[in-house]
Design an enzyme around this catalytic site. Structure first.
Site, PDB file in Angstrom:
ATOM      1  N   LYS A 192       1.080  -1.195  -0.023  1.00  0.00           N
ATOM      2  CA  LYS A 192      -0.047   0.023   0.078  1.00  0.00           C
ATOM      3  C   LYS A 192       0.814   1.300  -0.005  1.00  0.00           C
ATOM      4  CE  LYS A 192      -4.186   1.744   0.184  1.00  0.00           C
ATOM      5  NZ  LYS A 192      -4.948   1.737  -1.391  1.00  0.00           N
ATOM      6  N   ASP A 249      -2.393 -12.304   5.251  1.00  0.00           N
ATOM      7  CA  ASP A 249      -3.309 -13.081   6.154  1.00  0.00           C
ATOM      8  C   ASP A 249      -4.774 -12.833   5.507  1.00  0.00           C
ATOM      9  OD1 ASP A 249      -4.628 -14.203   8.120  1.00  0.00           O
ATOM     10  OD2 ASP A 249      -4.380 -12.660   9.563  1.00  0.00           O
TER      11      ASP A 249
END
Length: 357
Positions: A192, A249
């Site tokens: 990001k 995850d």
């Protein structure tokens, strides 16, 4: 005869049902290919709390360190959710065990068996041909950063530190690039970087390593939100996904949709002297003890043990092909059941894989 000691940590919920099925399959492979296994069971998670008051007893850590590989079931459940956060099974057991064993890389394949393409909630033509592997950094980032609570002029707040060192990024990236060279030679790094400083360091480090050592591997970058969208739109376009702890995850659970069920998603945690193998799903206390759990993710995790800990791809392929045969013959656990297929229990599925071997 090749002999290995395996630390077996069934854990909680369906963990105690699925782990024995993987052991059945390991024994069958051993009989075919000349392996001998010594299994020693340890306590972890809620079961360890109930027995010792500690989600990760010192004896369990010692057992794992003195074994050739670790086979883990699942931990956690509502029974222990009211405990202080450091004592909860997921926080007090899994994270420190990964740290103790130096398991900095989580490897999660997501491939679609042709026989299960219709089981996905996505269209068959979208998921068919999907064969990707996510390399998730496992011991850094926001999950392991400092966690504080406080109060200032705006009121009460919570703070989680997302910290990465260049060395941590380089070592997981190197594993991903090396794996790509043995597959389709493509790495997609997910971050990001348009918002987070830790992600900007991540991208800079991955690019620098690529330029120095891996120019022969195709490298592209996606922001994590776009990566999630592309996993749904064009999953078969991915080869290796490289990403940090929290993003990995989330994305690996999303990838399970392609396979038809998270009950099909295996994983290996590597990096230290002893690797750990576990299904990607949780303890599923709502179906525990009912024979409904899908053991195939755990069995596929055992196949990864042969590949990564014992350097035996032949054994891994034997297991993968046995599962393919069982699925082709129409046998299904409840999570992947379709009209016209035969419903079987957890133990029956394990027996069928052994028979197929």
């Amino acid at each position: 005869m090749k002999s290995y000691k395996i630390a077996v940590l069934p854990g909680d919920g369906i963990g105690v049902e699925i782990v024995p099925e993987a052991i059945k399959v390991m024994e069958a492979v051993g009989a075919k290919l000349g392996y001998s296994f010594e299994y020693e069971e340890g306590l972890i998670g809620g079961a360890a709390i109930d027995e010792t008051g500690d989600p990760l007893p010192a004896d369990t850590i010692a057992l794992c360190k003195n074994s050739d590989a670790v086979l883990l079931g699942a931990v956690g459940g509502a029974k222990w959710d009211s405990l202080p956060v450091p004592k909860r099974p997921e926080i007090g057991a899994l994270l420190p065990l990964r740290k103790e064993l130096g398991l900095f890389a989580n490897i999660r394949p997501a491939f679609v068996y042709d026989e299960l393409a219709d089981a996905s909630t996505l269209k068959k033509e979208v998921v068919s041909g999907t064969d990707l592997v996510t390399f998730r950094e496992l011991t850094g980032g926001i999950y392991f950063g400092k966690k504080t609570r406080g109060e200032d002029e705006k009121g009460a707040y919570a703070l989680d530190e997302d910290k990465y060192y260049v060395s941590e990024i380089e070592r997981i990236a190197r594993l991903a690039f090396e794996a790509a060279r043995k597959r389709r030679n493509k790495v997609t790094s997910v971050d990001k970087a348009n918002v987070l400083e830790s992600s900007r360091l991540w991208r800079e480090t991955v690019v620098a390593l690529h330029e120095r050592e891996y120019k022969d591997v195709e490298l592209d970058h996606l922001y994590v939100d776009n990566a999630a969208m592309q996993l749904v739109l064009r999953p078969s376009s991915f080869d290796i996904i490289l990403t940090e702890n929290m993003f990995g995850d989330i994305l690996t659970d999303l990838a399970s949709v392609m396979t038809g069920s998270i009950g099909m998603l295996a994983s290996a945690s590597v990096g230290g002297d002893v690797a750990m193998y576990e299904p990607s799903h949780g303890s599923a206390p709502d179906i525990a003890g009912q024979g409904k759990a899908n053991p195939l993710a755990t069995i596929l995790s055992a196949s990864m043990m042969f590949q990564y800990s014992f350097d035996d791809r032949e054994a891994a392929v034997l297991i993968e092909n046995a599962i393919k045969k069982v699925l082709a013959d129409g046998y299904r656990t409840p999570d992947i059941i379709e009209e016209g297929k035969t419903l079987v229990s957890t133990s029956e599925m394990g027996d069928l894989v052994v028979k197929a071997l």
